[in-house]
Design a protein around this motif. Structure first.
Motif, PDB file in Angstrom:
ATOM      1  N   LEU A  89       0.837  -1.199   0.000  1.00  0.00           N
ATOM      2  CA  LEU A  89       0.000   0.000   0.000  1.00  0.00           C
ATOM      3  C   LEU A  89       0.873   1.251   0.000  1.00  0.00           C
ATOM      4  CD1 LEU A  89      -2.771   1.332   0.135  1.00  0.00           C
ATOM      5  CD2 LEU A  89      -2.678   1.126   2.625  1.00  0.00           C
ATOM      6  N   GLY A  90       1.977   1.223   0.772  1.00  0.00           N
ATOM      7  CA  GLY A  90       2.899   2.347   0.751  1.00  0.00           C
ATOM      8  C   GLY A  90       3.491   2.570  -0.630  1.00  0.00           C
ATOM      9  N   GLU A  91       3.845   1.482  -1.311  1.00  0.00           N
ATOM     10  CA  GLU A  91       4.388   1.594  -2.664  1.00  0.00           C
ATOM     11  C   GLU A  91       3.352   2.166  -3.626  1.00  0.00           C
ATOM     12  OE1 GLU A  91       5.600  -2.359  -3.503  1.00  0.00           O
ATOM     13  OE2 GLU A  91       7.394  -2.268  -2.211  1.00  0.00           O
ATOM     14  N   GLU A  92       2.108   1.711  -3.472  1.00  0.00           N
ATOM     15  CA  GLU A  92       1.039   2.205  -4.339  1.00  0.00           C
ATOM     16  C   GLU A  92       0.791   3.687  -4.107  1.00  0.00           C
ATOM     17  OE1 GLU A  92      -3.669   1.266  -5.330  1.00  0.00           O
ATOM     18  OE2 GLU A  92      -2.484  -0.155  -4.171  1.00  0.00           O
ATOM     19  N   VAL A 135       1.218   6.905  -6.662  1.00  0.00           N
ATOM     20  CA  VAL A 135       0.175   7.906  -6.904  1.00  0.00           C
ATOM     21  C   VAL A 135       0.733   9.313  -6.709  1.00  0.00           C
ATOM     22  CG1 VAL A 135      -1.997   8.856  -6.018  1.00  0.00           C
ATOM     23  CG2 VAL A 135      -1.748   6.387  -6.345  1.00  0.00           C
ATOM     24  N   ILE A 136       1.517   9.505  -5.637  1.00  0.00           N
ATOM     25  CA  ILE A 136       2.109  10.817  -5.362  1.00  0.00           C
ATOM     26  C   ILE A 136       3.017  11.239  -6.511  1.00  0.00           C
ATOM     27  CG2 ILE A 136       3.723  12.049  -3.855  1.00  0.00           C
ATOM     28  CD1 ILE A 136       2.624  10.324  -1.534  1.00  0.00           C
ATOM     29  N   ASP A 163      10.568  13.939  -7.456  1.00  0.00           N
ATOM     30  CA  ASP A 163      11.540  12.866  -7.245  1.00  0.00           C
ATOM     31  C   ASP A 163      10.798  11.572  -6.885  1.00  0.00           C
ATOM     32  OD1 ASP A 163      13.531  11.136  -6.473  1.00  0.00           O
ATOM     33  OD2 ASP A 163      14.408  12.447  -4.958  1.00  0.00           O
ATOM     34  N   PRO A 164      10.870  10.507  -7.725  1.00  0.00           N
ATOM     35  CA  PRO A 164      10.128   9.280  -7.428  1.00  0.00           C
ATOM     36  C   PRO A 164      10.584   8.601  -6.147  1.00  0.00           C
ATOM     37  CG  PRO A 164      11.632   8.959  -9.285  1.00  0.00           C
ATOM     38  CD  PRO A 164      11.617  10.428  -8.989  1.00  0.00           C
ATOM     39  N   VAL A 165      11.855   8.746  -5.797  1.00  0.00           N
ATOM     40  CA  VAL A 165      12.337   8.150  -4.551  1.00  0.00           C
ATOM     41  C   VAL A 165      11.703   8.860  -3.363  1.00  0.00           C
ATOM     42  CG1 VAL A 165      14.351   7.723  -3.100  1.00  0.00           C
ATOM     43  CG2 VAL A 165      14.495   7.360  -5.577  1.00  0.00           C
ATOM     44  N   ARG A 166      11.689  10.188  -3.414  1.00  0.00           N
ATOM     45  CA  ARG A 166      11.053  10.948  -2.330  1.00  0.00           C
ATOM     46  C   ARG A 166       9.559  10.620  -2.257  1.00  0.00           C
ATOM     47  NH1 ARG A 166      11.423  15.185   1.094  1.00  0.00           N
ATOM     48  NH2 ARG A 166       9.679  16.637   1.218  1.00  0.00           N
TER      49      ARG A 166
END
Length: 211
Positions: free
Chosen positions: A133-136, A140-141, A149-152
């Motif tokens: 869920l955190g990854e999903e 979305v963010i 930044d995708p890592v952030r």
């Protein structure tokens, strides 16, 4: 050749009926619900109950899948809404989660306090579901463009999920705290994190010097 118990274990209707029986007992008796009571509710013996799911851990994981994935299904529409009203989306998502865990208190405590504590495989299984869920949410963010930044974005997604889960767990033990205060406090943190300028990188000119 498969045994009758193995055949029954693959029967989705029978499996659903057994999980329904487990739900009824857990809702009635709380996190201390016994496997004997669950088996009796289903009209079978405890060893047969276990054989339907492989073992006790299999039953725990089946219950976790059923209920945690239901929570995720309810949350998805909220955090996937357009970003036009970030605070409103955060409040709606948090409120939905708090309503679900408080409305299913015995099930929540059974899964997160008892099953997760006494069975390491179940704990790992539930942690994997929550992590997904955190990854999903991080995806979305990033897709929203709210965080470049995708890592952030992933860091924030996991941080928000963990923060809401642990705060919700605390709130269940402190009902003297108004639900709106919890929702608003969590929403404040999420909005602040989402709207804050990105920190300067050590590798960028003007960033903090290496120590």
């Amino acid at each position: 050749m498969a045994t009758e118990a193995e055949k029954a274990g693959r029967d989705p209707d029978r499996r659903r009926a057994l999980l329904d029986a487990a739900d009824r007992v857990i809702r009635r008796e709380g996190p201390q619900a016994s496997m004997v009571s669950i088996a009796a509710e289903a009209g079978i013996s405890k060893p047969i109950l276990y054989r339907h799911f492989g073992d006790k851990s299999g039953l725990y994981q089946a219950l976790a899948d059923r209920h945690i994935r239901t929570v995720i299904k309810q949350l998805r529409p909220e955090f996937a809404k357009a970003r036009a009203d970030l605070r409103g989306r955060a409040r709606a998502t948090i409120g939905t989660y708090l309503d679900m865990i408080s409305g299913n208190l015995n099930l929540y405590r059974f899964l997160f306090h008892r099953a997760g504590a006494e069975d390491s495989r179940t704990h790992s299984h539930m942690a994997g579901i929550v992590r997904s869920l955190g990854e999903e949410l991080g995806a979305v963010i990033a897709a929203d463009g709210a965080v470049a930044d995708p890592v952030r974005a992933q860091i924030l997604g996991h941080a928000f999920v963990g923060m809401v889960q642990t705060t919700g767990d605390w709130w269940l033990e402190h009902h003297e705290v108004d639900r709106r205060q919890v929702v608003d406090g969590l929403a404040d943190v999420i909005v602040a994190a989402m709207t804050a300028p990105p920190p300067l990188s050590r590798d960028r000119p003007g960033g903090p010097a290496d120590v």
